[in-house]
Design a protein around this motif. Structure first.
Motif: not given
Ligand SMILES: Cc1ncc(COP(=O)(O)O)c(C=O)c1O
Length: 428
Positions: A122-125, A150-153, A205-207, A210-212, A238-240, A266-268
């Motif tokens: 996952s992106g969080t990890e 947002y960089h995960g939980w 940083t998110e480059a 997008i989340n905001a 960069f959190d991509e 992550g994601k794609v």
């Molecule tokens: C920029 C960004 N970083 C990290 C995460 C966390 O990824 P994951 O939901 O796969 O844990 C997300 C999830 O939306 C995200 O948008």
């Protein structure tokens, strides 16, 4: 295909499911944001392309796309075939499989700074691993993050998720876990200079934010981060997770021409299956390459996700020149069509747009910077998303929309009509 009218849809099947599920499954969903979809989290029976069909037989044009991963839509034939082929070879979870090196080679080809990679689920990890690599590589502890990103939980990163606030995000968080996280406004290079010292391991940083709400970086900001981190001996991360392979084959770093020390993907990357990565030049990745930083996880680089990722990136690599400009043009047409409709109806509405990502706001004022979001009534966005669901359009309930290779001109036209109809009945 014309979209259904708002009153012709029944959600009885989804409502009945929610009643059953909430008896045994917390809030009836497996990730909190899903519960915010109105009038109910629709029970997805099947999906293909960019179309989802729910338990009541309602059909939707999908712009949530699994919260972002499904750049190729719900049923890309090469990805589904690759997963089936991999399944026939046995699960081999937790083993070493050749697809892993193949995928890391693809990342090295596509992502400008992606020389050496590690895989997680996952992106969080992956963010957590990137922070460890940065701390180990610099011998420092503090991390700078930006409000609204947002960089995960994890306990340390799930802070300052709302613009203008440094608060923890959820009950139950350990407040000490974020004691070494400094939160700043995105774009504030002066504020950054004031906190950068020899205790700062990294800036994350998110480059593109997008989340905001889909904000491009201000001219010179990413370059400023690059310069400041170099001068201070900190790493730039960069959190991509969203932007990787979505804003182009080389992600946001290719789009903006600024190259970080570490990139989180992550994601794609996983073609719709769970997969994430940390990647970077060998020097920045040294702590994990040397084994000083442990990198653990039963499902890391699992063969099914890796096969899906390879098939997805293979298709993108071969057709990048055609696919990305087409998707971006659709995104621009959608944003322009919605803006035009809101203006015609005289409604309090704003649309931000970065490549294949789009965010709408119900707002009296323009939203051009993250700080414009302070005090915005988010409930009005949730309500508007419901009006779209009732008209056959699924977005993230908070108003974020993703384009895919499967959306067509006709989908965009029908979606603008759905917005137009919903806007015409939106209160001023
Ligand atoms: C920029 C960004 N970083 C990290 C995460 C966390 O990824 P994951 O939901 O796969 O844990 C997300 C999830 O939306 C995200 O948008």
């Amino acid at each position: 295909m014309p979209l259904d009218g708002p009153h012709s849809r029944s959600f009885d099947g989804s409502l009945a499911y929610r009643e059953r599920a909430t008896r045994v499954l917390a809030r009836g969903v497996s990730s909190s944001p899903r519960a915010s979809q109105r009038p109910v989290a629709v029970l997805q029976e099947r999906a293909s392309g960019c179309t989802v069909v729910d338990a009541d037989g309602n059909s939707y044009t999908d712009y949530a796309l699994g919260y972002g991963p499904l750049l190729l839509g719900h049923s890309p034939v090469p990805v589904l075939d690759a997963v089936r082929t991999e399944l026939d070879r046995g699960l081999r979870t937790g083993g070493v499989t050749a697809g892993e090196a193949e995928l890391a080679e693809r990342i090295a080809r596509c992502v400008p700074s992606g020389e050496v990679s590690t895989f997680l689920s996952s992106g969080t990890e992956a963010v957590q691993l990137a922070l460890r690599i940065a701390r180990a590589g610099t011998g420092r502890t503090r991390i700078v993050k930006f409000r609204g990103h947002y960089h995960g939980w994890t306990d340390s990163m799930h802070v300052a998720n709302s613009p203008g606030s440094d608060a923890l995000t959820t009950d139950g968080q350990d407040p000490l876990a974020s004691a070494n996280v400094i939160c700043l406004e995105w774009g504030d290079l002066e504020g950054l200079q004031a906190v950068l010292d020899d205790t700062v391991a990294a800036i994350i940083t998110e480059a593109a934010a997008i989340n905001a709400g889909c904000f491009e970086p201000e001219a010179g900001f990413l370059e400023g981060l690059r310069e400041a981190t170099r001068a201070n001996g900190s790493l730039l991360i960069f959190d991509e997770v969203i932007t990787g392979f979505r804003l182009g084959l080389g992600g946001a770093q290719q789009r903006y021409g600024v190259f970080p020390d570490l990139t989180v993907l992550g994601k794609v990357l996983g073609g719709g299956l769970p997969l994430s990565a940390v990647t970077g030049p060998r020097t920045a990745m040294h702590p994990v390459v040397s084994g000083a930083v442990l990198h653990r996880g039963t499902y890391n680089g699992n063969p099914l996700s890796v096969a899906a990722g390879n098939a997805c990136l293979d298709l993108l690599e071969r057709h990048a020149e055609e696919l990305y400009p087409r998707m971006e043009a659709l995104g621009a047409a959608l944003a322009a069509g919605i803006r035009e409709s809101a203006e015609r109806h005289g409604k309090p509405f704003a649309v931000n747009h970065v490549g294949t990502c789009l965010q709408f706001f119900v707002s009296e004022r323009p939203i051009t910077r993250l700080t414009d979001l302070i005090g915005l009534d988010k409930d009005r966005i949730l309500e508007f998303s419901e009006q779209l669901v009732r008209r056959g359009v699924i977005t993230l309930p908070r108003g974020l929309m993703y384009l895919s290779t499967e959306h067509t001109d006709a989908d965009i036209e029908a979606t603008i009509s759905a917005f137009d109809d919903a806007l015409s009945s939106l209160a001023n």
